[in-house]
Structure formats: structure tokens, C-alpha cells
Design a protein around this motif. Structure first.
Motif, PDB file in Angstrom:
ATOM      1  N   GLU A   1      40.147 -50.237  29.854  1.00 55.90           N
ATOM      2  CA  GLU A   1      38.848 -51.337  30.134  1.00 55.90           C
ATOM      3  C   GLU A   1      38.274 -51.267  28.642  1.00 55.90           C
ATOM      4  N   SER A   2      38.368 -49.781  28.834  1.00 59.43           N
ATOM      5  CA  SER A   2      36.590 -49.699  27.062  1.00 59.43           C
ATOM      6  C   SER A   2      37.802 -50.091  26.256  1.00 59.43           C
ATOM      7  N   LEU A   3      39.188 -49.642  26.342  1.00 54.37           N
ATOM      8  CA  LEU A   3      39.592 -49.980  24.776  1.00 54.37           C
ATOM      9  C   LEU A   3      39.894 -51.098  24.405  1.00 54.37           C
ATOM     10  N   SER A   4      40.103 -51.797  25.612  1.00 55.01           N
ATOM     11  CA  SER A   4      40.250 -53.233  25.574  1.00 55.01           C
ATOM     12  C   SER A   4      39.350 -53.898  24.834  1.00 55.01           C
ATOM     13  N   PHE A   5      38.179 -53.550  25.364  1.00 56.81           N
ATOM     14  CA  PHE A   5      36.866 -54.112  24.593  1.00 56.81           C
ATOM     15  C   PHE A   5      36.206 -53.502  23.396  1.00 56.81           C
ATOM     16  N   VAL A   6      36.518 -52.903  23.079  1.00 58.05           N
ATOM     17  CA  VAL A   6      36.297 -51.720  21.849  1.00 58.05           C
ATOM     18  C   VAL A   6      36.919 -52.594  20.447  1.00 58.05           C
ATOM     19  N   LYS A   7      38.547 -52.815  21.466  1.00 56.93           N
ATOM     20  CA  LYS A   7      38.749 -53.627  20.591  1.00 56.93           C
ATOM     21  C   LYS A   7      39.443 -55.010  19.586  1.00 56.93           C
ATOM     22  N   LYS A   8      38.559 -55.694  21.479  1.00 52.00           N
ATOM     23  CA  LYS A   8      38.571 -57.283  21.180  1.00 52.00           C
ATOM     24  C   LYS A   8      37.014 -57.190  20.680  1.00 52.00           C
ATOM     25  N   VAL A   9      36.371 -56.578  20.114  1.00 50.00           N
ATOM     26  CA  VAL A   9      34.467 -57.045  19.282  1.00 50.00           C
ATOM     27  C   VAL A   9      35.371 -56.493  17.852  1.00 50.00           C
ATOM     28  N   LYS A  10      35.762 -55.215  17.618  1.00 44.72           N
ATOM     29  CA  LYS A  10      36.124 -55.391  15.851  1.00 44.72           C
ATOM     30  C   LYS A  10      37.364 -55.789  15.447  1.00 44.72           C
ATOM     31  N   ALA A  11      38.317 -56.573  16.256  1.00 44.41           N
ATOM     32  CA  ALA A  11      38.703 -57.779  16.352  1.00 44.41           C
ATOM     33  C   ALA A  11      38.119 -59.197  15.733  1.00 44.41           C
ATOM     34  N   ARG A  12      36.663 -59.522  16.574  1.00 40.34           N
ATOM     35  CA  ARG A  12      36.602 -60.556  16.486  1.00 40.34           C
ATOM     36  C   ARG A  12      35.688 -60.231  15.000  1.00 40.34           C
ATOM     37  N   ASP A  13      34.786 -58.878  15.198  1.00 38.85           N
ATOM     38  CA  ASP A  13      33.873 -59.337  13.834  1.00 38.85           C
ATOM     39  C   ASP A  13      33.342 -57.539  13.638  1.00 38.85           C
ATOM     40  N   TYR A  14      33.864 -56.943  12.329  1.00 41.13           N
ATOM     41  CA  TYR A  14      33.637 -56.246  12.192  1.00 41.13           C
ATOM     42  C   TYR A  14      32.425 -55.398  12.431  1.00 41.13           C
ATOM     43  N   MET A  15      31.352 -56.554  11.934  1.00 41.07           N
ATOM     44  CA  MET A  15      30.126 -56.008  11.649  1.00 41.07           C
ATOM     45  C   MET A  15      29.588 -55.569  13.005  1.00 41.07           C
ATOM     46  N   LEU A  16      29.305 -56.606  13.561  1.00 35.65           N
ATOM     47  CA  LEU A  16      29.332 -56.329  15.600  1.00 35.65           C
ATOM     48  C   LEU A  16      29.872 -55.196  15.608  1.00 35.65           C
ATOM     49  N   TYR A  17      31.603 -55.147  15.603  1.00 31.70           N
ATOM     50  CA  TYR A  17      31.820 -53.163  16.241  1.00 31.70           C
ATOM     51  C   TYR A  17      30.616 -52.357  15.354  1.00 31.70           C
ATOM     52  N   ILE A  18      30.918 -52.468  14.363  1.00 33.66           N
ATOM     53  CA  ILE A  18      29.422 -50.950  13.772  1.00 33.66           C
ATOM     54  C   ILE A  18      28.766 -51.408  13.811  1.00 33.66           C
ATOM     55  N   SER A  19      27.814 -52.065  14.760  1.00 33.91           N
ATOM     56  CA  SER A  19      26.692 -51.928  15.587  1.00 33.91           C
ATOM     57  C   SER A  19      26.474 -52.391  17.195  1.00 33.91           C
ATOM     58  N   LEU A  20      28.045 -52.667  17.469  1.00 32.99           N
ATOM     59  CA  LEU A  20      27.711 -51.483  17.929  1.00 32.99           C
ATOM     60  C   LEU A  20      28.031 -49.812  18.339  1.00 32.99           C
ATOM     61  N   LEU A  21      28.910 -49.472  17.901  1.00 31.47           N
ATOM     62  CA  LEU A  21      28.618 -48.214  17.471  1.00 31.47           C
ATOM     63  C   LEU A  21      27.629 -47.527  17.365  1.00 31.47           C
ATOM     64  N   ASP A  22      26.866 -47.998  16.239  1.00 31.73           N
ATOM     65  CA  ASP A  22      25.405 -47.596  15.652  1.00 31.73           C
ATOM     66  C   ASP A  22      24.116 -47.649  17.229  1.00 31.73           C
ATOM     67  N   VAL A  23      24.414 -49.040  18.120  1.00 37.16           N
ATOM     68  CA  VAL A  23      23.438 -48.327  19.178  1.00 37.16           C
ATOM     69  C   VAL A  23      24.372 -47.546  20.524  1.00 37.16           C
ATOM     70  N   LEU A  24      25.209 -47.087  19.982  1.00 35.12           N
ATOM     71  CA  LEU A  24      25.526 -46.047  20.924  1.00 35.12           C
ATOM     72  C   LEU A  24      25.583 -44.987  19.999  1.00 35.12           C
ATOM     73  N   ASN A  25      25.419 -44.921  19.054  1.00 33.29           N
ATOM     74  CA  ASN A  25      25.193 -43.027  18.636  1.00 33.29           C
ATOM     75  C   ASN A  25      23.568 -42.346  18.230  1.00 33.29           C
ATOM     76  N   ARG A  26      22.951 -43.953  19.557  1.00 35.38           N
ATOM     77  CA  ARG A  26      21.835 -43.089  19.076  1.00 35.38           C
ATOM     78  C   ARG A  26      21.393 -42.243  20.805  1.00 35.38           C
ATOM     79  N   ASN A  27      20.705 -40.729  20.410  1.00 29.74           N
ATOM     80  CA  ASN A  27      20.804 -40.303  21.676  1.00 29.74           C
ATOM     81  C   ASN A  27      19.600 -40.293  22.126  1.00 29.74           C
ATOM     82  N   ASP A  28      18.741 -41.015  21.731  1.00 25.26           N
ATOM     83  CA  ASP A  28      17.645 -40.908  22.108  1.00 25.26           C
ATOM     84  C   ASP A  28      17.017 -42.699  23.541  1.00 25.26           C
TER      85      ASP A  28
END
Length: 101
Positions: free
Chosen positions: A11-38
């Protein structure tokens, strides 16, 4: 309120693939949010909700990843945050990156 059920890797893989396929910048933003440890998981979830506000289907699917409300002291330790919320997404992004090369 319905019982919380863990999200599967597929389910996680499917969601990430869907975001990446829809809009690459949205995908990059998703990763940016998730990479913040604070951030605590609920902060990250709120930020992702804003990020997906114009994508009704992604926003609905994101709700499956909503962290359970817990006492604040549970989320203060960085390693718990990494294990519970961040690691599955990071692993998925690595899998997708390796597949694209």
C-alpha cells in the motif's frame, strides 16, 4: 472511529508510485517533508495534508497513513519517529529510485 490498521508495504509503495506518476515535484515535496527529522508525525501529516489539498484522491489515501494520537513523550525520541513513520517512505523512495535507473 474505526480501528486503526497498519499499512502494508505494498500500500505504501502504491501510494508513493501514484504520487510520483501524478506530479514529480509533488513527489519531491513528499520526500522533503518526510526527510525532516525535527517534526513529530502529526506535524508531518498536517504538512502533507496541505501538500495534497488539491489532489482529493491522494488526500483520501493519505488518511490511511495518519499517525495515532499518542502522548507527546512518545514522539520526542528521533529513532521512534524514524521507525514508525519515516523509514517505510524512505525505503520506498529508494526502491523507486533503483527501479528507475
Amino acid at each position: 472511529m474505526s480501528k486503526w490498521e497498519p499499512v502494508t508495504f505494498q500500500e505504501s509503495l502504491s501510494f508513493v508510485k501514484k504520487v510520483k506518476a501524478r506530479d514529480y515535484m509533488l513527489y519531491i515535496s513528499l520526500l522533503d517533508v518526510l526527510n525532516r527529522n525535527d517534526q513529530i508525525p502529526l506535524q508531518a501529516y498536517s504538512e502533507l495534508s496541505l501538500l495534497f489539498q488539491h489532489h482529493e484522491d491522494l488526500l483520501a489515501e493519505l488518511s490511511k497513513f495518519r499517525p495515532l494520537p499518542c502522548p507527546n513523550n512518545v514522539y520526542t525520541h528521533g529513532s521512534i519517529w524514524m521507525i514508525i513513520f519515516l523509514m517505510p517512505f524512505l525505503l520506498l523512495s529508494l526502491v523507486l529510485a533503483l527501479r528507475s535507473h
